[in-house]
Design an enzyme around this catalytic site. Structure first.
Site, PDB file in Angstrom:
ATOM      1  N   GLY A   1      50.601  32.637   8.579  1.00 38.20           N
ATOM      2  CA  GLY A   1      51.276  32.793  10.102  1.00 38.20           C
ATOM      3  C   GLY A   1      52.236  32.775  10.923  1.00 38.20           C
ATOM      4  O   GLY A   1      53.449  33.377   9.350  1.00 38.20           O
TER       5      GLY A   1
ATOM      6  N   GLU B   1      80.077  48.183   9.712  1.00 36.52           N
ATOM      7  CA  GLU B   1      79.054  48.095  10.857  1.00 36.52           C
ATOM      8  C   GLU B   1      78.778  48.546  12.241  1.00 36.52           C
ATOM      9  O   GLU B   1      77.889  49.146  12.565  1.00 36.52           O
ATOM     10  CB  GLU B   1      79.508  46.407  11.462  1.00 36.52           C
ATOM     11  CG  GLU B   1      78.341  46.089  12.198  1.00 36.52           C
ATOM     12  CD  GLU B   1      79.097  44.103  12.946  1.00 36.52           C
ATOM     13  OE1 GLU B   1      78.391  43.711  13.438  1.00 36.52           O
ATOM     14  OE2 GLU B   1      79.498  44.151  12.382  1.00 36.52           O
TER      15      GLU B   1
ATOM     16  N   ASP C   1      51.785  40.871   7.987  1.00 37.90           N
ATOM     17  CA  ASP C   1      52.400  39.390   7.969  1.00 37.90           C
ATOM     18  C   ASP C   1      53.347  38.972   6.365  1.00 37.90           C
ATOM     19  O   ASP C   1      52.631  39.285   5.368  1.00 37.90           O
ATOM     20  CB  ASP C   1      51.335  38.079   8.077  1.00 37.90           C
ATOM     21  CG  ASP C   1      51.370  36.479   7.838  1.00 37.90           C
ATOM     22  OD1 ASP C   1      52.536  36.335   8.314  1.00 37.90           O
ATOM     23  OD2 ASP C   1      50.287  36.018   7.664  1.00 37.90           O
ATOM     24  N   ILE C   2      54.708  38.160   5.991  1.00 36.02           N
ATOM     25  CA  ILE C   2      54.700  38.422   4.804  1.00 36.02           C
ATOM     26  C   ILE C   2      54.520  36.331   4.884  1.00 36.02           C
ATOM     27  O   ILE C   2      54.912  35.667   5.724  1.00 36.02           O
ATOM     28  CB  ILE C   2      56.163  38.333   5.293  1.00 36.02           C
ATOM     29  CG1 ILE C   2      56.907  39.286   5.974  1.00 36.02           C
ATOM     30  CG2 ILE C   2      57.058  38.389   3.245  1.00 36.02           C
ATOM     31  CD1 ILE C   2      56.190  40.558   4.669  1.00 36.02           C
TER      32      ILE C   2
ATOM     33  N   ASP D   1      56.154  31.567  10.423  1.00 36.50           N
ATOM     34  CA  ASP D   1      57.485  30.160  10.378  1.00 36.50           C
ATOM     35  C   ASP D   1      58.016  30.783   9.951  1.00 36.50           C
ATOM     36  O   ASP D   1      58.590  32.049  10.704  1.00 36.50           O
ATOM     37  CB  ASP D   1      56.404  30.390   8.305  1.00 36.50           C
ATOM     38  CG  ASP D   1      56.727  31.773   7.907  1.00 36.50           C
ATOM     39  OD1 ASP D   1      57.758  32.214   7.956  1.00 36.50           O
ATOM     40  OD2 ASP D   1      56.062  32.641   7.586  1.00 36.50           O
TER      41      ASP D   1
ATOM     42  N   SER E   1      82.324  42.213   4.954  1.00 37.54           N
ATOM     43  CA  SER E   1      82.810  41.657   5.533  1.00 37.54           C
ATOM     44  C   SER E   1      81.797  41.544   7.018  1.00 37.54           C
ATOM     45  O   SER E   1      82.389  40.959   8.230  1.00 37.54           O
ATOM     46  CB  SER E   1      83.765  42.268   6.018  1.00 37.54           C
ATOM     47  OG  SER E   1      84.610  43.262   6.189  1.00 37.54           O
TER      48      SER E   1
ATOM     49  N   ASP F   1      75.096  50.439  12.750  1.00 36.63           N
ATOM     50  CA  ASP F   1      74.423  50.093  13.943  1.00 36.63           C
ATOM     51  C   ASP F   1      73.847  51.840  14.397  1.00 36.63           C
ATOM     52  O   ASP F   1      72.668  51.800  15.215  1.00 36.63           O
ATOM     53  CB  ASP F   1      75.090  50.400  14.630  1.00 36.63           C
ATOM     54  CG  ASP F   1      75.795  48.151  15.018  1.00 36.63           C
ATOM     55  OD1 ASP F   1      75.021  47.879  14.050  1.00 36.63           O
ATOM     56  OD2 ASP F   1      76.651  47.474  15.097  1.00 36.63           O
TER      57      ASP F   1
END
Length: 587
Positions: free
Chosen positions: A578, A299, A559-560, A580, A509, A303
């Site tokens: 829009g 992680e 927009d997806i 969601d 993990s 990052d």
């Protein structure tokens, strides 16, 4: 008249002092529950009382003199149409807005004195709004709070344990002055639970510096894996070269003994962004946090590698935060602090803070007391008022993990949002998949907070969505709650380097989908801040009023409109035109 006065004084002199003082002293024995769970939270088990002599650090959040002052100021400096937009507050100006009333301070210190808490163990932060009591014996904490601290760990695991109480009380007279006491009834580490691992490692070649960038495009013109090249092309950042690297900084919060490796960063950049020369970062150790680059974490490496690959050569700071909330046998020394509060206290005490901060950890709202979540949420408003853009992942389990049944015997299902993403004063980031055009990733957390009311900046877009949704999922979510996420970015199949091995990750993990989209979003926001600063302007600060404004940032995003975020044994919400609660718009 003089005779009567003297006679009265003579009578008073014969009355025991305790009789005179007691009626004026606060009724410390008149207590009421501040917060309690009906039972040990689901998936946790008690291991009994901690060892004798165990101590704990208690954080006490006090209510400010004016509870609206900070949020009013935050909106002023964060709303583009307001005359004060961009005139962010200093540390001292924020402090003045959150200082408690003097009566509150006198009352709380009187309570400490009553319980024999030495003044030398008490420290104040945030204008006196938070008091920390260091090294309180658990036996004394139990007495002060009417609590029963025990050691708990997740059921069926050999994980390390946390020190918590199922409930606690305060004198009635303090309830209107104290927001919360921590750590008390907050169960669960600030970390998203693991998903199924998917890691395929291969060693990086010795001549890695000459290797061509990996794009891995399939016949469908879709990336099989995500690389910096894919992201920079997808989000159109290729042309911009940071120009304010002497002033603009990007910060990454690190926890749980996760460390990034400079060597792995160098290998990664030479493979995937060979124009980056000598990439570097600094490390600040918070609360005894460690730093061992010879044992890098997946992680932490992800990052650093992906914020660097997008925002290079912007300076990066990694905050290695110690105090993991846990203890591990046979040490018999439970950790004595609250991890999130420790990090926030450190950051808010600094005069200069990175303009963009990314942190991936989160926890289900249902694991938190409302009072605790509210008090912590306000601390993020401190950062926003000072001009800091704070990003949190919306979670990796759609509308909630498990069956999401409320533990009241009714069998009713309630969707479970993730905190701090559900806090109105941070920017929540959802996830998309790598298909072109992009679609909402099924793992993308989203929904509506059950704790925080919908902020003003969301009113128009959320009302539009709810009208379109109709009665679907009625009773399973809070329509008047803060909606999440705010923006979205790529979330899966990222190529990274760990211990000089190159491999794709998609759910490890370390909750890589959450981490991946956070760093992508943070890198892009940092570029926007760099441009503003290079032009002599102030950074974006708290993003959301700008994002949702009439001429705001969402209008500049894609927009997806397809995909959904299943969870709680439902199909979840569906992406639509829009905003969601799946992934409103990708960067």
């Amino acid at each position: 008249m003089r005779y009567l006065q003297l006679n009265l004084l003579s009578v008073l002199a014969t009355v025991p002092l305790a009789v005179l003082v007691t009626p004026l002293a606060p009724p410390w024995n008149d207590v009421a529950v501040k917060h309690a769970w009906n039972a040990v939270p689901a998936d946790w088990e008690s291991l009994g009382s901690p060892p004798a002599g165990t101590v704990i650090n208690l954080h006490v959040a006090l209510k400010p003199r004016d509870e609206n002052a900070l949020i009013d100021a935050l909106y002023e400096v964060s709303t583009p149409s307001h005359p004060k937009y961009g005139t962010h507050l200093s540390k001292e100006e924020v402090t003045r807005l959150v200082t408690p009333h003097q009566d509150t301070l006198e009352l709380i210190h009187s309570w400490f004195t009553h319980h024999g808490v030495p003044s030398s163990s008490i420290s104040a932060s945030h204008g006196g709004g938070w008091l920390t009591l260091v090294g309180v014996p658990v036996s004394q904490a139990n007495e002060m709070l009417g609590a029963s601290y025990q050691l708990y760990r997740p059921v069926g695991t050999n994980d390390s344990t946390i020190l918590r109480t199922v409930g606690y009380s305060l004198p009635v007279v303090l309830h209107t002055h104290v927001q919360t006491v921590a750590p008390t009834t907050c169960f669960g580490p600030m970390r998203t639970p693991p998903r199924t691992p998917s890691v395929r490692a291969r060693a990086a070649p010795a001549d890695v510096g000459s290797r061509e960038p990996v794009t891995a495009m399939s016949n469908r013109n879709e990336p099989e894996v995500i690389t910096p090249e894919v992201l920079r092309w997808l989000y159109k950042t290729f042309a911009y070269v940071p120009a304010a690297t002497d002033r603009n900084v990007l910060g990454i919060a690190g926890y749980n003994d996760e460390y990034p490796s400079p060597q792995d960063l160098g290998w990664f950049m030479s493979v995937f962004r060979d124009d980056a020369k000598d990439p570097a970062f600094t490390v600040e150790k918070v609360n005894g946090g460690g730093y061992d680059p010879s044992h890098p974490g997946v992680e932490a490496n992800l990052d650093m590698q992906y914020t660097q690959s997008i925002a290079y050569p912007t300076p990066h700071v990694y905050y290695s935060t110690g105090g993991t909330l846990h203890w591990t046998p046979p040490s018999n020394e439970p950790a004595s602090d609250d991890l999130l509060l420790t990090w926030l206290n450190y950051m808010l005490d600094k005069e200069n803070i990175p303009q963009t901060i990314s942190t991936s950890n989160g926890i289900d709202e249902t694991r938190l007391p409302l009072e605790y979540a509210t008090a912590v949420c306000i601390l993020f408003a401190h950062l926003g008022a000072r001009g800091i853009s704070v990003l949190y992942g919306s979670g990796d389990y759609g509308v909630g993990r498990g069956d999401c049944k409320i533990n009241d015997g009714s069998g009713r299902v309630q969707f479970i949002p993730t905190f701090p993403a559900s806090c109105p004063w941070v920017t929540s980031v959802g996830g998309t998949t790598s298909q072109l055009p992009e679609v909402a990733a099924s793992l993308s957390g989203g929904g509506f907070s059950n704790y925080f009311q919908r902020p003003d900046y969301q009113d128009d877009v959320v009302d539009t969505f709810l009208q379109r949704l109709g009665n679907k999922y009625g009773g399973m979510y809070t329509p008047g709650g803060r909606g999440i996420p705010d923006i979205s970015a790529q979330a899966v199949r990222y190529m990274i380097v760990v211990n000089t091995n190159v491999f794709p990750v998609s759910g490890t993990s370390c909750s890589t989908p959450l981490t991946a989209r956070m760093q992508t979003a943070a890198g892009i926001i940092s570029l926007l801040n760099d441009f503003l600063i290079s032009e002599g302007k102030n950074p974006l600060g708290f993003l959301n009023p700008w994002l949702y404004g009439r001429d705001g940032g969402l209008r500049g995003l894609n927009d997806i409109t397809s995909g959904s975020n299943p969870g709680c044994n439902t199909d979840g919400f569906s992406a639509t035109a829009g905003w969601d609660p799946v992934r409103p718009a990708r960067l």
